[in-house]
Write an enzyme that holds these catalytic residues in place. Structure first.
Site, PDB file in Angstrom:
ATOM      1  N   GLU A   2      28.306  42.365  34.529  1.00 51.13           N
ATOM      2  CA  GLU A   2      29.187  43.510  34.752  1.00 51.13           C
ATOM      3  C   GLU A   2      30.194  43.583  33.605  1.00 51.13           C
ATOM      4  O   GLU A   2      30.878  42.602  33.309  1.00 51.13           O
ATOM      5  CB  GLU A   2      29.918  43.355  36.089  1.00 51.13           C
ATOM      6  CG  GLU A   2      30.838  44.495  36.425  1.00 51.13           C
ATOM      7  CD  GLU A   2      31.522  44.312  37.777  1.00 51.13           C
ATOM      8  OE1 GLU A   2      31.752  45.329  38.460  1.00 51.13           O
ATOM      9  OE2 GLU A   2      31.837  43.162  38.132  1.00 51.13           O
ATOM     10  N   GLU A  11      33.332  42.590  49.140  1.00 52.42           N
ATOM     11  CA  GLU A  11      32.969  43.716  48.280  1.00 52.42           C
ATOM     12  C   GLU A  11      33.189  43.241  46.855  1.00 52.42           C
ATOM     13  O   GLU A  11      34.315  43.159  46.370  1.00 52.42           O
ATOM     14  CB  GLU A  11      33.836  44.946  48.612  1.00 52.42           C
ATOM     15  CG  GLU A  11      33.227  46.260  48.127  1.00 52.42           C
ATOM     16  CD  GLU A  11      33.451  46.544  46.661  1.00 52.42           C
ATOM     17  OE1 GLU A  11      32.516  46.256  45.870  1.00 52.42           O
ATOM     18  OE2 GLU A  11      34.518  47.020  46.291  1.00 52.42           O
ATOM     19  N   CYS A  26      33.768  48.910  40.112  1.00 50.73           N
ATOM     20  CA  CYS A  26      32.537  48.210  40.500  1.00 50.73           C
ATOM     21  C   CYS A  26      31.316  49.126  40.496  1.00 50.73           C
ATOM     22  O   CYS A  26      30.188  48.655  40.439  1.00 50.73           O
ATOM     23  CB  CYS A  26      32.702  47.589  41.888  1.00 50.73           C
ATOM     24  SG  CYS A  26      33.931  46.275  41.941  1.00 50.73           S
ATOM     25  N   LYS A  59      47.019  39.916  50.176  1.00 48.48           N
ATOM     26  CA  LYS A  59      47.437  39.360  48.880  1.00 48.48           C
ATOM     27  C   LYS A  59      46.945  40.270  47.771  1.00 48.48           C
ATOM     28  O   LYS A  59      45.742  40.376  47.531  1.00 48.48           O
ATOM     29  CB  LYS A  59      46.879  37.954  48.652  1.00 48.48           C
ATOM     30  CG  LYS A  59      47.550  37.254  47.450  1.00 48.48           C
ATOM     31  CD  LYS A  59      46.780  36.072  46.930  1.00 48.48           C
ATOM     32  CE  LYS A  59      45.747  36.472  45.914  1.00 48.48           C
ATOM     33  NZ  LYS A  59      46.327  37.047  44.656  1.00 48.48           N
TER      34      LYS A  59
END
Length: 468
Positions: free
Chosen positions: A371, A247, A281, A174
């Protein structure tokens, strides 16, 4: 207006319902198309197709799987321009960067896992009890549900499907809501070399993803995404004891010691921070600088960052919500912080954000702990090596980090203290197919790339025979 369809059982198919998700060009902010919104019946059909294909694909030889992946890699390489067009349309990335850097890395990963398919390692067979002989079998797990992010839709799709298929599993992938096209194109290209149903793509939203995770056919779930999304996946998967590969987010520290060449280090860090508009990331956004060079280094960072041009050196943020998130983080920086450059929207079209450098931040400030996922660098100062390590490790994430120093002993010593899955020394960001990528803590668990990723898509079985 284009419409992106699902790819199930070897062909493009519409979703069962009529609902669609709008697709927006982040470089202009304008809607240019839509993708289908898959519902439960679409999930059922895709997983059923993958289940049927697994009965065939699991019996393929490693050589057959290797050949299929090599042919997919060749086809992707030959159609690079077409993939780049689709990627740029939905991400706004710099097209030449996609062609020169990202697509070659996708091809490399496919070829690496093609080789890994023929290099299954395990304990040697032997007799460990009188009259009995043992063998270890390493087998595919089954049907894998995989959820890819919007920052690297093609690359992360390849990172997921390549080890899964190499090990003999089948896949339902997906893609993110805003970037479905390259996943569907990849499945179409791959279908020429795989059994029907071995690689399926479902477009949809979070509910589509949850339905994939919950489904009884799914044996393993892999997601690259936010920590929040990873926790959601892990929670749903736990109810059925499914394997998970997570992840997730990162908040990489870059420890800059007082013996560096200031200009060279600043240039390297700006490149690592603003690549893909900081939507990475591993982005080098959290800079920790020794107090003796702090002011000089901040000035050099600000000068180097200000020379970056959105639209030429990096693309826009992915969507209006992502743009508002980054703008909100910067707007809420406390009064003790100083914005040296940037801190605002760039231009009037699309979701471009200006290159930003902020210093004077404290460890518990929101923009340090969260983040950012945008072209923003935060700077903190430290006095000692121990303080640098404490600041670096003082966030929930543990994906990537880097050390900038000319002292080899210090680099080795500090690398052992940093609680991150990757530590770079005097660079930040390079990845290769042969080495693992993955983190600790709120950055999840499991590895992408390398033989470690390949092993995660296998299960271990002990077979014992009596001599009679």
């Amino acid at each position: 207006m284009m419409t992106v369809l699902n790819f199930v059982d070897g062909k493009e198919v519409p979703a069962a319902g009529a609902r669609e998700l709008a697709l927006t060009d982040p470089a202009t902010g304008k809607v240019f198309g839509a993708s289908v919104l898959s519902e439960q019946s679409d999930v059922d059909a895709a997983l059923a197709a993958a289940g049927r294909a697994f009965k065939v694909w699991r019996k393929s030889t490693p050589a057959q799987r290797q050949l299929a992946l090599l042919k997919i890699a060749d086809a992707l390489e030959a159609r690079a321009e077409e993939f780049a067009d689709a990627e740029v349309r939905e991400t706004g990335k710099i097209r030449q960067v996609v062609l020169d850097e990202e697509i070659p890395e996708c091809v490399s990963a496919l070829r690496f896992f093609a080789g890994a398919a023929r290099h299954l390692e395990g304990t040697a067979a032997g007799e460990y009890s009188p009259g009995l002989s043992s063998v270890i079998r390493r087998e595919p797990i089954g049907v894998c549900a995989q959820i890819a992010p919007w920052n690297y839709p093609l690359m992360m799709g390849v990172w997921k499907i390549a080890p899964a298929l190499a090990a003999g599993n089948t896949v339902v992938l997906k893609p993110a809501e805003t970037t479905p096209s390259t996943a569907v194109l990849l499945a179409k290209v791959a279908s020429e070399f795989l059994p029907s149903g071995a690689f399926n793509v479902l477009c949809g939203d979070r509910d589509t993803g949850r339905a994939l995770v919950k489904h009884p056919i799914t044996e393993l779930v892999s997601i690259t995404g936010s920590t929040r999304a990873g926790i959601d996946v892990a929670t749903v998967a736990a109810a059925d004891l499914k394997r998970t590969h997570l992840e997730l987010g990162g908040n990489a520290p870059l420890l800059v010691f007082d013996d560096v060449d200031v200009a060279s280090a600043a240039e390297g860090i700006v490149g690592a921070a603003f690549y893909n508009a900081g939507q990475d990331c591993t982005a080098g956004s959290r800079v920790l600088v020794h107090e003796s060079i702090h002011d000089e280094f901040v000035a050099e960072l600000a000068k180097t960052a200000a020379a970056q041009t959105p639209g030429e050196d990096y693309g826009p943020l992915n969507s209006a919500p992502q743009f508002e998130r980054v703008r909100g983080l910067v707007s809420r920086v406390p009064g003790h912080a100083q914005v040296h450059t940037g801190g605002a929207q760039h231009g009037t079209d699309g979701f471009y954000y200006s290159p930003t450098v902020i210093s004077g931040l404290a460890q518990d400030d929101e923009i340090v702990q969260e983040e950012i996922f945008g072209p923003v660098i935060t700077v903190q100062k430290f006095a000692t090596e121990d303080e640098a390590v404490a600041l670096a490790n003082g966030v929930p994430y543990g994906l990537a980090s880097s050390i900038w120093t000319n002292d080899h002993s210090r680099a080795v010593r500090v690398s052992g203290e940093l609680d991150f899955g990757c530590v770079w020394i005097n660079t930040h960001g390079p990845l290769v197919s042969e080495m693992p990528h993955g983190g600790f803590g709120h950055s999840g668990h499991g590895k992408d790339l390398s033989g470690y990723a390949f092993n995660e898509y296998t299960r271990v079985k002990h077979v014992m025979t009596s001599f009679g």
